[in-house]
Write an enzyme that holds these catalytic residues in place. Structure first.
Site, PDB file in Angstrom:
ATOM      1  CG  HIS A   1       7.529 -36.233  14.832  1.00  0.00           C
ATOM      2  ND1 HIS A   1       6.478 -37.000  14.344  1.00  0.00           N
ATOM      3  CD2 HIS A   1       7.156 -35.834  16.077  1.00  0.00           C
ATOM      4  CE1 HIS A   1       5.534 -37.073  15.266  1.00  0.00           C
ATOM      5  NE2 HIS A   1       5.916 -36.380  16.325  1.00  0.00           N
TER       6      HIS A   1
ATOM      7  CG  LEU B   1       8.634 -47.080   6.813  1.00  0.00           C
ATOM      8  CD1 LEU B   1       9.684 -46.021   6.528  1.00  0.00           C
ATOM      9  CD2 LEU B   1       8.266 -47.837   5.538  1.00  0.00           C
TER      10      LEU B   1
HETATM   11  C1  GAR Z   1       4.961 -32.355   8.107  1.00  0.00           C
HETATM   12  O1  GAR Z   1       4.457 -31.455   9.051  1.00  0.00           O
HETATM   13  C2  GAR Z   1       5.764 -33.445   8.772  1.00  0.00           C
HETATM   14  O2  GAR Z   1       6.451 -33.006   9.902  1.00  0.00           O
HETATM   15  C3  GAR Z   1       4.677 -34.409   9.155  1.00  0.00           C
HETATM   16  O3  GAR Z   1       3.802 -34.417   8.062  1.00  0.00           O
HETATM   17  C4  GAR Z   1       3.812 -33.120   7.448  1.00  0.00           C
HETATM   18  C5  GAR Z   1       4.018 -33.312   5.961  1.00  0.00           C
HETATM   19  O4  GAR Z   1       3.866 -32.122   5.270  1.00  0.00           O
HETATM   20  N1  GAR Z   1       5.215 -35.715   9.426  1.00  0.00           N
HETATM   21  C6  GAR Z   1       4.800 -36.505  10.389  1.00  0.00           C
HETATM   22  O5  GAR Z   1       3.875 -36.240  11.130  1.00  0.00           O
HETATM   23  C7  GAR Z   1       5.560 -37.838  10.517  1.00  0.00           C
HETATM   24  N2  GAR Z   1       5.367 -38.415  11.799  1.00  0.00           N
HETATM   25  P1  GAR Z   1       4.371 -31.996   3.767  1.00  0.00           P
HETATM   26  O6  GAR Z   1       3.794 -33.189   3.001  1.00  0.00           O
HETATM   27  O7  GAR Z   1       3.783 -30.718   3.285  1.00  0.00           O
HETATM   28  O8  GAR Z   1       5.868 -31.997   3.750  1.00  0.00           O
END
Ligand code: GAR
Length: 208
Positions: free
Chosen positions: A109, A93
């Site tokens: 994260h 973003l």
């Molecule tokens: C999660 O592990 C979150 O920490 C990560 O994406 C996944 C989403 O899972 N986010 C990132 O990597 C952001 N930089 P979900 O859709 O099952 O909540």
């Protein structure tokens, strides 16, 4: 009653946990909408099934990052949120977007920030020989995967772990800390002081 808008890109397991806990525990808040940049995101169906308005703002339909950010902000602002929650939202973003929601924009994260910002965190942690990994909930600043830390969870790395096993263990930790952080926010129990977050009741901001 605080209004929460949750942004997702995929499976939506953090979104689901937050929405379910919010309703079950009677937080002074409700999830007003779930917005995805991918119309095919699995989480949109989950949100609809929970009775939450679910919509997509497809980044592929916008010519530039700024145009996408503006369209996303319009969709979000229609729900007048007190808090915007990034839950697996996988688009970077722009600074204008981040500033618009400054102090009311949270992200999770899958690493112990400031270690491993960006993608492929579990692979990189395994390659580095980390013995502990984790997840971080933080307020968002224009710098990627950076900003005042609300809460972190630590998870062990076991011999024989691969990316999938590690990701599942960290995801389980995420589902514990993200609802807690969002609840703290909507209950007014967080303060940002000199770039650091203090939990005003003195609750532990680390889960081991
Ligand atoms: C999660 O592990 C979150 O920490 C990560 O994406 C996944 C989403 O899972 N986010 C990132 O990597 C952001 N930089 P979900 O859709 O099952 O909540």
């Amino acid at each position: 009653m605080k209004r929460i808008v949750i942004l997702i890109s995929g499976r939506g397991s953090n979104m689901r946990t937050i929405a379910e806990r919010c309703a079950a525990e009677g937080w002074p808040a409700r999830v007003a909408a779930v917005v995805s940049n991918r119309p095919e995101a699995e989480g949109l169906g989950i949100a609809s099934a929970l009775g939450i308005p679910a919509l997509a703002v497809d980044h592929r339909e916008h010519a530039s990052r700024d145009a996408f950010d503006a369209a996303l902000a319009r969709a979000i602002d229609a729900y007048a949120p007190d808090l915007v929650v990034l839950a697996g939202f996988m688009r970077i973003l722009g600074a204008d977007f981040v500033r618009r929601y400054e102090g009311r924009l949270l992200n999770i994260h899958p690493s112990l920030l400031p270690a491993f910002p960006g993608l492929h965190t579990h692979r990189r942690a395994l390659e580095a020989g980390c013995k502990a990994v984790g997840a971080t909930v933080h307020f968002v600043t224009p710098e990627l995967d950076h900003g005042p830390i609300v809460i972190q969870a630590v998870a062990p790395v076991y011999a024989g772990d691969d990316e999938t096993r590690l990701a599942a263990r960290v995801a389980a930790s995420e589902h514990l800390i993200y609802p807690l952080a969002v609840r703290w926010f909507v209950e007014g129990r967080l303060a940002i002081e000199q770039g650091r977050v203090r939990q005003l009741d003195g609750a532990s901001q680390v889960l081991i």
